[in-house]
Design an enzyme around this catalytic site. Structure first.
Site, PDB file in Angstrom:
ATOM      1  CG  ASP A  42      -2.034   0.976   1.175  1.00  0.00           C
ATOM      2  OD1 ASP A  42      -1.778   2.163   0.875  1.00  0.00           O
ATOM      3  OD2 ASP A  42      -3.173   0.575   1.426  1.00  0.00           O
TER       4      ASP A  42
ATOM      5  CD  GLN B 284     -15.494   0.090  -1.947  1.00  0.00           C
ATOM      6  OE1 GLN B 284     -16.654  -0.081  -1.589  1.00  0.00           O
ATOM      7  NE2 GLN B 284     -14.958  -0.562  -2.972  1.00  0.00           N
TER       8      GLN B 284
ATOM      9  CG  HIS C 166      -8.925  -2.540  -2.117  1.00  0.00           C
ATOM     10  ND1 HIS C 166      -9.997  -1.809  -2.628  1.00  0.00           N
ATOM     11  CD2 HIS C 166      -8.474  -1.840  -1.055  1.00  0.00           C
ATOM     12  CE1 HIS C 166     -10.160  -0.718  -1.904  1.00  0.00           C
ATOM     13  NE2 HIS C 166      -9.260  -0.717  -0.941  1.00  0.00           N
TER      14      HIS C 166
ATOM     15  CG  HIS D 174      -6.731  -2.644   3.286  1.00  0.00           C
ATOM     16  ND1 HIS D 174      -5.882  -1.599   2.997  1.00  0.00           N
ATOM     17  CD2 HIS D 174      -7.943  -2.282   2.813  1.00  0.00           C
ATOM     18  CE1 HIS D 174      -6.552  -0.647   2.379  1.00  0.00           C
ATOM     19  NE2 HIS D 174      -7.816  -1.042   2.252  1.00  0.00           N
TER      20      HIS D 174
END
Length: 135
Positions: free
Chosen positions: A29, A92, A98, A100
């Site tokens: 990230d 979001q 996605h 994490h």
């Protein structure tokens, strides 16, 4: 469609890739919550968990387990959060599914807690009735 995560997942935009196969890219990230914070991105576009096909959803969890194990061994983390947001109210900000993987370390300042409430009898019955009717 102009989805930044589609472009990253498919290699059109460079990323710090940890893993890639025909369906997924796992990358670090760029705004990490902690050291080693990674994202699992499907290469096909799905806005959120509601659009994600069942087969791909199950494969995301298998991949998450694999990556979590590698992160734990490589980075000596003490815990790990899996976080997946759906909708703006849930946090979001990029509307491409996605997941994490957030490594946890003693003394980190990652804030993923909430004040537990209490499940009321009347609420429990309403939830069970409404949800089980759809499952």
């Amino acid at each position: 469609m102009d989805c930044i995560f589609c472009k990253i997942a498919n290699g059109e935009i460079p990323s710090a890739t940890l893993y890639e196969d025909e369906d997924f890219r796992v990358m670090l990230d760029i705004g990490p919550a902690s050291f080693g914070h990674a994202l699992i991105l499907p290469k096909k576009h799905y806005a959120d968990i509601y659009e994600l096909p069942d087969e791909l959803a199950s494969r995301v969890m298998v991949l998450a387990k694999k990556v979590a194990g590698a992160l734990k061994q490589a980075l000596k983390l003490e815990g790990l959060n899996l976080l997946q947001n759906n909708g703006s109210l849930a946090g979001q900000t990029v509307y491409h599914f996605h997941l994490h993987l957030i490594p946890r370390y003693q003394g980190d300042e990652v804030g993923l807690t909430w004040k537990p409430g209490e499940l009321q009898d009347k609420d429990r019955e309403v939830i069970i009735e409404k949800v089980t009717a759809l499952l």
